[in-house]
Design an enzyme around this catalytic site. Structure first.
Site, PDB file in Angstrom:
ATOM      1  N   LYS A 127       0.839  -1.212   0.000  1.00  0.00           N
ATOM      2  CA  LYS A 127       0.000   0.000   0.000  1.00  0.00           C
ATOM      3  C   LYS A 127       0.869   1.255   0.000  1.00  0.00           C
ATOM      4  O   LYS A 127       0.677   2.174  -0.799  1.00  0.00           O
ATOM      5  CB  LYS A 127      -0.923   0.000   1.224  1.00  0.00           C
ATOM      6  CG  LYS A 127      -1.907   1.151   1.218  1.00  0.00           C
ATOM      7  CD  LYS A 127      -2.676   1.259   2.522  1.00  0.00           C
ATOM      8  CE  LYS A 127      -2.349   2.572   3.159  1.00  0.00           C
ATOM      9  NZ  LYS A 127      -2.667   2.676   4.550  1.00  0.00           N
ATOM     10  N   ASP A 146      -6.862   1.480   1.006  1.00  0.00           N
ATOM     11  CA  ASP A 146      -6.877   1.811   2.430  1.00  0.00           C
ATOM     12  C   ASP A 146      -8.271   1.481   2.965  1.00  0.00           C
ATOM     13  O   ASP A 146      -9.083   0.868   2.272  1.00  0.00           O
ATOM     14  CB  ASP A 146      -6.493   3.289   2.655  1.00  0.00           C
ATOM     15  CG  ASP A 146      -7.647   4.219   2.329  1.00  0.00           C
ATOM     16  OD1 ASP A 146      -8.596   3.788   1.620  1.00  0.00           O
ATOM     17  OD2 ASP A 146      -7.634   5.364   2.802  1.00  0.00           O
TER      18      ASP A 146
END
Ligand code: SF4
Length: 216
Positions: A127, A146
């Site tokens: 991420k 997220d």
């Protein structure tokens, strides 16, 4: 709910993207940064807290440690003190110092521009690497998943997967590569402003007619 064909889902996804892009033409990463190094550190600090909270500590942090070299030799307790309000400050201090040391050891202090090199660095998962590649270097290697992206892509039935890795794969299949970075910003902005976790404002939502979870 009737099963939606792949083609219909892709068309609906495209319409959702266009409507959100019209609604939030200025959507962008809300972390403040002036370099790939700063963005990487800010992203590591952003776990389990808000971008505003991170932005409130990074000016002091980057003033004290402007680059990887400075942060690599920082005293952990000093860093902890500066970033305390972002939560999990001991682990985060360890992560950002470890990241800076990794940069010094492997990349002469420079943030690398590949997923492979980035995700091999301490404190950087896929991420964080996607955030850095997309926003500091303009490279679309994947989609940042997220908490907002996960929640909204589920509500919008763009995925039925549960893990960020599998959700990311679904989104990468549904959306054009040149939309991947902006897609995350759009979903995050919508999630913060309209599709709020505990009280989604479906009556104000520009994609409610395309959302299977709409309450209107
Ligand atoms: S219609 Fe409601 S649940 Fe669906 S995206 Fe909009 S605000 Fe969220």
């Amino acid at each position: 709910m009737a099963r939606e064909s792949k083609k219909a889902r892709a068309e609906r996804a495209g319409e959702i993207y266009e409507l959100l892009a019209d609604e939030y033409p200025d959507a962008h990463c809300e972390l403040d940064f002036r370099s790939a190094f700063q963005l990487a550190v800010a992203t590591i600090l952003s776990a389990q807290t808000t971008d505003q909270r991170v932005n409130s500590v990074t000016p002091t942090l980057f003033n004290a440690y402007p680059d990887a070299k400075a942060l690599a030799s920082a005293d952990q307790a000093d860093v902890e003190e500066i970033i305390r309000s972002t939560g999990f400050f001991r682990n985060k201090a360890k992560s950002v110092i470890g990241f800076a040391r990794g940069l010094m050891a492997e990349h002469a202090g420079k943030v690398p521009e590949s997923m492979e090199d980035l995700s091999a660095l301490p404190g950087v998962g896929r991420k964080t690497a996607n955030v850095i590649l997309g926003n500091a270097f303009g490279l679309a290697e994947g989609v940042v998943v997220d908490t907002h992206v996960k929640r909204l892509s589920t509500l919008l039935d763009l995925t039925r997967e549960k893990t960020p890795e599998k959700i990311e794969q679904d989104l990468m299949e549904l959306f054009d590569r040149d939309h991947w970075t902006m897609l995350s910003h759009l979903l995050i902005w919508h999630g913060r402003r309209v599709c709020i976790a505990r009280r989604p404002k479906c009556e104000e939502c520009v994609v409610s007619h395309l959302c299977p979870s709409s309450r209107v």
